[in-house]
Motif scaffolding. Structure first.
Motif, PDB file in Angstrom:
ATOM      1  N   HIS A  52     -16.203  -7.993  -5.494  1.00  0.00           N
ATOM      2  CA  HIS A  52     -16.898  -7.426  -4.354  1.00  0.00           C
ATOM      3  C   HIS A  52     -18.272  -6.952  -4.779  1.00  0.00           C
ATOM      4  N   SER A 110     -14.246  -3.300   0.935  1.00  0.00           N
ATOM      5  CA  SER A 110     -13.892  -4.678   1.260  1.00  0.00           C
ATOM      6  C   SER A 110     -12.408  -4.906   1.000  1.00  0.00           C
ATOM      7  N   GLU A 111     -11.866  -5.980   1.597  1.00  0.00           N
ATOM      8  CA  GLU A 111     -10.452  -6.297   1.404  1.00  0.00           C
ATOM      9  C   GLU A 111     -10.138  -6.536  -0.066  1.00  0.00           C
ATOM     10  N   ALA A 112     -11.020  -7.253  -0.758  1.00  0.00           N
ATOM     11  CA  ALA A 112     -10.796  -7.532  -2.174  1.00  0.00           C
ATOM     12  C   ALA A 112     -10.782  -6.251  -2.982  1.00  0.00           C
ATOM     13  N   SER A 113     -11.699  -5.351  -2.668  1.00  0.00           N
ATOM     14  CA  SER A 113     -11.763  -4.087  -3.392  1.00  0.00           C
ATOM     15  C   SER A 113     -10.514  -3.250  -3.170  1.00  0.00           C
ATOM     16  N   LEU A 114     -10.071  -3.156  -1.929  1.00  0.00           N
ATOM     17  CA  LEU A 114      -8.929  -2.299  -1.590  1.00  0.00           C
ATOM     18  C   LEU A 114      -7.623  -2.850  -2.121  1.00  0.00           C
ATOM     19  N   ARG A 115      -7.618  -4.100  -2.574  1.00  0.00           N
ATOM     20  CA  ARG A 115      -6.417  -4.678  -3.155  1.00  0.00           C
ATOM     21  C   ARG A 115      -5.950  -3.880  -4.374  1.00  0.00           C
ATOM     22  N   THR A 171     -14.728   1.505  -4.926  1.00  0.00           N
ATOM     23  CA  THR A 171     -14.528   0.587  -3.817  1.00  0.00           C
ATOM     24  C   THR A 171     -15.778   0.463  -2.960  1.00  0.00           C
ATOM     25  N   ARG A 178     -12.596 -10.304  -6.375  1.00  0.00           N
ATOM     26  CA  ARG A 178     -12.236 -11.587  -5.801  1.00  0.00           C
ATOM     27  C   ARG A 178     -11.955 -12.569  -6.908  1.00  0.00           C
ATOM     28  N   SER A 189       0.814  -1.224   0.000  1.00  0.00           N
ATOM     29  CA  SER A 189       0.000   0.000   0.000  1.00  0.00           C
ATOM     30  C   SER A 189       0.836   1.257   0.000  1.00  0.00           C
ATOM     31  N   GLN A 212      -7.913 -10.459  -5.763  1.00  0.00           N
ATOM     32  CA  GLN A 212      -7.429 -10.652  -4.401  1.00  0.00           C
ATOM     33  C   GLN A 212      -6.464 -11.828  -4.348  1.00  0.00           C
TER      34      GLN A 212
END
Length: 292
Positions: free
Chosen positions: A270, A157-162, A154, A260, A5, A292
């Protein structure tokens, strides 16, 4: 390819262009060549002859199809050399036959590809650049010719923020503008008399918007030594429609999504598969998806 990041100096070492040799495939091809040139990455241009239509016709038919495809691929190489698109690029042309995705996956793993430009993007393990049928780009693209605008959508979600590090890296390296967008699926207002007044509903909506804006702002480091021109946008409504509308209104050059990996249930992101598909099909610019 590092997606840390804090890394704004992300580098792509290799780009794969999967082409069916049709006129429509020239859009993602030129986009990919521009990206490869900008990052000084090696570009692989691959065509897979699907064996499925030729199984019943026998091995001779498949062999003839491969020979014809090889001639077309060599012609494509000559055309790209003639118009200067390959000048200074480390490149390799590849032709396989078999099941299209399985053969592309072989190339991705063997060549350690960092980015794929193709139309089928559900299963790739690396970032994928997809140029849909409504993309307005018809010719070669110079990433440094003008300030470019990137839209990162976004749902937190974790997948989105990847995908955020890649979005920030592109904006930073190209001195572009980055728009962070969150779409709140709009729920119908309560219809029971006496529950909420119109002004109360408006106030709740504004509070929700500001809460989401603050969450978007928290995604960008406040002590960044190399600040990026960033805009934070929150919309209410159907995600695919709002993402496409913002991309159009802001004259976005690239939409970036975090997805994802594909599952047996057919969920790829996501957002529902239909949403991601609608974005790719309706966008007037390329869409870059990161798994992700």
């Amino acid at each position: 390819m590092s997606l840390a990041s804090s890394a704004l100096d992300l580098r792509l070492k290799s780009v794969l262009v999967a082409t069916d040799l049709s006129p429509a495939s020239m859009k993602p091809l030129y986009e990919a060549l521009a990206i490869a040139r900008h990052y000084e990455a090696k570009v692989y241009i691959a065509h897979v002859v699907s064996s499925v239509p030729y199984l019943m016709a026998g091995p001779g038919a498949l062999e003839l199809a491969c020979e014809g495809a090889s001639r077309e691929l060599r012609q494509l190489q000559r055309d790209l050399l003639r118009d200067g698109s390959l000048e200074g690029l480390d490149r390799e042309f590849i032709i396989h036959n078999g099941t299209v995705w399985e053969e592309l996956q072989v190339v991705i793993l063997k060549k350690q590809v960092d980015l794929v430009a193709e139309q089928v993007f559900r299963d790739a393990s690396c970032p994928v650049l997809t140029v849909g049928p409504h993309s307005y780009r018809e010719s070669r693209v110079d990433l440094t010719a003008q300030i470019r605008t990137y839209l990162f959508a976004t749902d937190f979600s974790e997948a989105s923020l990847r995908a955020l590090p890649l979005a920030r890296s592109l904006a930073h390296q190209n001195k572009g503008r980055l728009i962070l967008l969150h779409v709140v699926p709009a729920a119908p207002a309560p219809q029971i008399p006496g529950w909420y007044s119109a002004s109360e509903i408006t106030a709740m909506r504004e509070n929700a918007r500001m809460t989401c804006v603050r969450r978007l702002e928290q995604l960008v480091p406040g002590d960044d030594e190399t600040p990026i021109d960033t805009e934070f946008v929150v919309q209410f409504g159907i995600p695919s429609e709002k993402i496409l509308q913002v991309a159009l209104d802001k004259r976005v050059d690239l939409i970036i999504l975090g997805l994802r990996r594909a599952s047996l249930a057919g969920t790829i992101s996501h957002m529902p598969w239909a949403t991601a598909y609608e974005i790719v099909c309706g966008a007037g610019c390329p869409v870059l998806s990161v798994r992700q």
